[in-house]
Design a protein around this motif. Structure first.
Motif, short mmCIF file in Angstrom:
data_model
loop_
_atom_site.label_atom_id
_atom_site.label_comp_id
_atom_site.label_asym_id
_atom_site.label_seq_id
_atom_site.Cartn_x
_atom_site.Cartn_y
_atom_site.Cartn_z
N LYS A 1 0.84 -1.21 0.00
CA LYS A 1 0.00 0.00 0.00
C LYS A 1 0.87 1.25 0.00
O LYS A 1 0.61 2.21 -0.73
CB LYS A 1 -0.91 0.04 1.24
N TYR A 2 1.92 1.24 0.82
CA TYR A 2 2.81 2.40 0.87
C TYR A 2 3.47 2.61 -0.49
O TYR A 2 3.56 3.74 -0.98
CB TYR A 2 3.88 2.24 1.96
N PHE A 3 3.93 1.53 -1.10
CA PHE A 3 4.60 1.66 -2.38
C PHE A 3 3.69 2.27 -3.44
O PHE A 3 4.10 3.17 -4.17
CB PHE A 3 5.13 0.31 -2.87
N SER B 1 6.67 6.28 -11.90
CA SER B 1 5.26 6.56 -12.19
C SER B 1 4.51 5.24 -12.39
O SER B 1 4.94 4.40 -13.17
CB SER B 1 5.15 7.42 -13.44
N GLU C 1 1.17 4.15 -3.06
CA GLU C 1 0.84 5.53 -2.71
C GLU C 1 2.05 6.46 -2.83
O GLU C 1 1.91 7.67 -2.95
CB GLU C 1 0.27 5.60 -1.29
N ASN C 2 3.26 5.88 -2.78
CA ASN C 2 4.51 6.65 -2.84
C ASN C 2 5.49 5.93 -3.78
O ASN C 2 6.59 5.56 -3.38
CB ASN C 2 5.14 6.76 -1.44
N PRO C 3 5.11 5.74 -5.03
CA PRO C 3 5.93 4.93 -5.93
C PRO C 3 7.27 5.58 -6.26
O PRO C 3 7.38 6.81 -6.27
CB PRO C 3 5.06 4.80 -7.18
N THR C 4 8.24 4.73 -6.54
CA THR C 4 9.57 5.21 -6.93
C THR C 4 9.63 5.50 -8.42
O THR C 4 10.58 6.12 -8.89
CB THR C 4 10.65 4.19 -6.56
N LYS D 1 -4.98 0.05 -8.11
CA LYS D 1 -4.46 1.17 -8.89
C LYS D 1 -4.61 0.89 -10.39
O LYS D 1 -3.93 1.48 -11.22
CB LYS D 1 -2.98 1.42 -8.55
#
Length: 188
Positions: free
Chosen positions: A44-46, A53, A48-51, A119
């Motif tokens: 979930k964190y990834f 696009s 929402e805060n992807p490295t 997503k």
């Protein structure tokens, strides 16, 4: 050992195979998440805060508990089958000698692929099933079917090689599984 050192080992082996391959050039991102049983915290964190696009992400493959392939039934469940119309053609194009593949169309379930599905990213979830050692100290290395796990890695590798890289896969919404069940296999 199965939950989820088997998936972590499969991830490392798949990365090694793809690095040596002559498959179509592509960028692959290999990520091991933590906090799955606590509520998919890592995945979930990834998302929402992807490295990178998420628009560049073509699909996500999740290998969670792939170490206990039953030598008699040789059954592996592939979830997320309905998240792209391309999965049917790709999965059936891959040679699967000796596997009994049980497909589940849903893009959700009690593992990290659910975060990507939410997503609108096509997913596949490889899983050899629950067992009596689930979340117990008896889930140890001597219970892993190493040959079976390697065959699963080879299956995933062949699938990745056959997945088109020139166009993104089309995403399809599917029915959503409940993330909690009456068994001990649950994630909120």
């Amino acid at each position: 050992a199965d939950d989820n050192a088997s998936g972590t080992a499969a991830l490392i082996e798949l990365a090694k195979l793809l690095k040596k391959t002559k498959a179509p050039k592509n960028n692959y991102l290999f990520v091991a998440f933590s906090g799955e049983e606590l509520g998919l915290y890592g995945s979930k964190y990834f998302v929402e805060n992807p490295t990178i696009s998420l628009e560049k992400v073509n699909y996500m493959i999740n290998m969670d508990m792939v170490g206990r392939l039953n030598d008699s039934s040789k059954t592996i469940t592939v979830g997320g089958f309905g998240t792209s119309p391309s999965w049917s053609e790709i999965l059936y194009a891959v040679k699967k000698p000796g596997f009994n593949i049980k497909v589940d169309s849903s893009g959700t379930g009690p593992s990290d692929h659910s975060s990507f599905y939410r997503k609108d990213i096509p997913v596949l979830f490889f899983f050899t099933g629950l067992h009596t050692d689930y979340h117990k100290p008896s889930d140890d290395a001597n219970r892993i079917n190493y040959v079976g796990e390697y065959r699963i890695v080879q299956l995933v590798y062949e699938l990745v090689k056959k997945t088109p890289t020139d166009n993104k896969l089309v995403f399809t919404k599917t029915r959503e599984q409940q993330t909690g069940t009456s068994t001990r296999f649950s994630v909120s």
